[in-house]
Design an enzyme around this catalytic site. Structure first.
Site, PDB file in Angstrom:
ATOM      1  CG  ASN A   1      -1.688   1.226   1.464  1.00 33.30           C
ATOM      2  OD1 ASN A   1      -1.772   2.061   0.560  1.00 33.30           O
ATOM      3  ND2 ASN A   1      -2.265   1.384   2.641  1.00 33.30           N
TER       4      ASN A   1
ATOM      5  CE  LYS B   1      -0.151   3.336   4.702  1.00 32.41           C
ATOM      6  NZ  LYS B   1      -0.149   3.481   6.143  1.00 32.41           N
TER       7      LYS B   1
ATOM      8  CG  HIS C   1      -5.895   2.066   5.076  1.00 33.00           C
ATOM      9  ND1 HIS C   1      -5.508   3.001   6.000  1.00 33.00           N
ATOM     10  CD2 HIS C   1      -4.873   1.187   4.966  1.00 33.00           C
ATOM     11  CE1 HIS C   1      -4.276   2.708   6.410  1.00 33.00           C
ATOM     12  NE2 HIS C   1      -3.877   1.616   5.802  1.00 33.00           N
TER      13      HIS C   1
ATOM     14  CD  GLU D   1      -2.976   5.603   6.659  1.00 30.66           C
ATOM     15  OE1 GLU D   1      -2.910   5.642   5.422  1.00 30.66           O
ATOM     16  OE2 GLU D   1      -2.074   5.111   7.372  1.00 30.66           O
TER      17      GLU D   1
ATOM     18  N   GLY E   1       2.454   2.389  10.771  1.00 33.48           N
ATOM     19  CA  GLY E   1       3.459   3.437  10.647  1.00 33.48           C
ATOM     20  C   GLY E   1       4.151   3.807  11.944  1.00 33.48           C
TER      21      GLY E   1
ATOM     22  CB  SER F   1       4.998  -1.644  12.085  1.00 36.05           C
ATOM     23  OG  SER F   1       4.606  -0.314  12.330  1.00 36.05           O
TER      24      SER F   1
HETATM   25  P1  PGA Z   1       2.716   0.433   7.602  1.00 33.98           P
HETATM   26  O1  PGA Z   1       1.260   0.638   6.993  1.00 33.98           O
HETATM   27  O2  PGA Z   1       3.252  -0.868   7.038  1.00 33.98           O
HETATM   28  O3  PGA Z   1       3.494   1.617   7.136  1.00 33.98           O
HETATM   29  O4  PGA Z   1       2.584   0.371   9.082  1.00 33.98           O
HETATM   30  C1  PGA Z   1       0.394  -0.453   6.758  1.00 33.98           C
HETATM   31  C2  PGA Z   1      -0.908   0.037   6.167  1.00 33.98           C
HETATM   32  O5  PGA Z   1      -1.389   1.099   6.575  1.00 33.98           O
HETATM   33  O6  PGA Z   1      -1.478  -0.621   5.286  1.00 33.98           O
END
Ligand code: PGA
Length: 251
Positions: free
Chosen positions: A12, A14, A100, A102, A176, A214
């Site tokens: 992803n 983003k 998601h 976010e 994140g 993460s």
């Molecule tokens: P991250 O994000 O691996 O940067 O923690 C995962 C995600 O939001 O899909």
């Protein structure tokens, strides 16, 4: 029939990637996927919508799949700034991430909206990756499993089948942050997700459940070995080809 859950490693990106670096990244991942020629796992990248078309063209024939990060519930119409599942499909996508955290947080997406988007994905011939996950407050209040259950029953449309649904468990506090749940905690969450799915659809034992939050090269093998984990949804670490391919290798 043997239970077949081919691991899926999904990147992803983003809101990251301009043409030059995004296409270079996609090409590097595609080259790794082409060389590995994995028959036993799938690898997917989800670039920003501006790059779906170009990335799909750049990786064609490599075996690397391409997806969107969001779609509107409608196929077309007066929805300025939105992208439909049909448009993603037309650009070369096979999957789309919906719900998601976010987007749930930034854009106020409710379970009902996520559910409509998953239905839109089906209508367009895409596989939705439905994201769910608890916040830190919810975890600390001991509500993790209840939250997951509520999000699942609200976000997964009726009529789901295992070949047209992927669920990603992404604890919001792990996204994140460099923090991850322990492997037993992941296993408990995934077992619960599978149990809840069993109550709302046929064939829940065959649905792929991804862990996200993460995940990186150094912790992927451990997280992917947790019970009921069938792959990963990878944010930050999907922006580096070597790191992302290391995760795919660990699957
Ligand atoms: P991250 O994000 O691996 O940067 O923690 C995962 C995600 O939001 O899909």
């Amino acid at each position: 029939m043997a239970r077949t859950r081919r691991p899926l490693i999904a990147g992803n990106w983003k809101m990251n990637g301009l043409q030059a670096d995004g296409i270079a990244l996609a090409k590097a991942v595609a080259e790794g996927v082409r060389q590995a020629a994995w028959a036993d796992r799938e690898v997917l990248v989800c670039p920003p919508s501006t790059l779906v078309l170009a990335v799909a063209a750049a990786v064609r024939g490599s075996g690397l799949l391409v997806g969107g990060q969001n779609c509107h519930a409608k196929a077309s119409g007066a929805h300025t700034g939105d992208v439909s599942a049909e448009m993603l499909r037309d650009a070369g996508a096979s999957h789309v991430i919906v719900g998601h955290s976010e987007r749930r947080a930034d854009c106020g997406e409710t379970d009902a909206i996520v559910r409509a988007k998953a239905e839109a994905a089906w209508r367009a011939g895409l596989t939705p990756i439905v994201c769910i996950g608890e916040t830190l407050d919810e975890r600390e209040a001991g509500r993790t499993l209840a939250v997951l259950e509520g999000q699942l029953t609200g976000s997964v449309p009726g009529g789901a089948t295992a070949d047209r649904l992927v669920v990603a468990y992404e604890p919001v506090w792990a996204i994140g942050t460099g923090k991850t749940p322990t492997t037993p905690e992941v296993a408990v969450a995934h077992a619960h997700i599978r149990k809840v799915l069993g109550g709302i659809m046929e064939g829940a034992t065959s649905v792929r459940l991804l862990y996200g939050g993460s995940m990186k090269g150094s912790n992927a093998a451990e997280l992917l070995a947790a019970g009921d984990v069938d792959g990963g949804l990878v944010g930050g670490a999907s922006l580096k080809a070597d790191e992302f391919l290391a995760i795919a290798k660990a699957a």
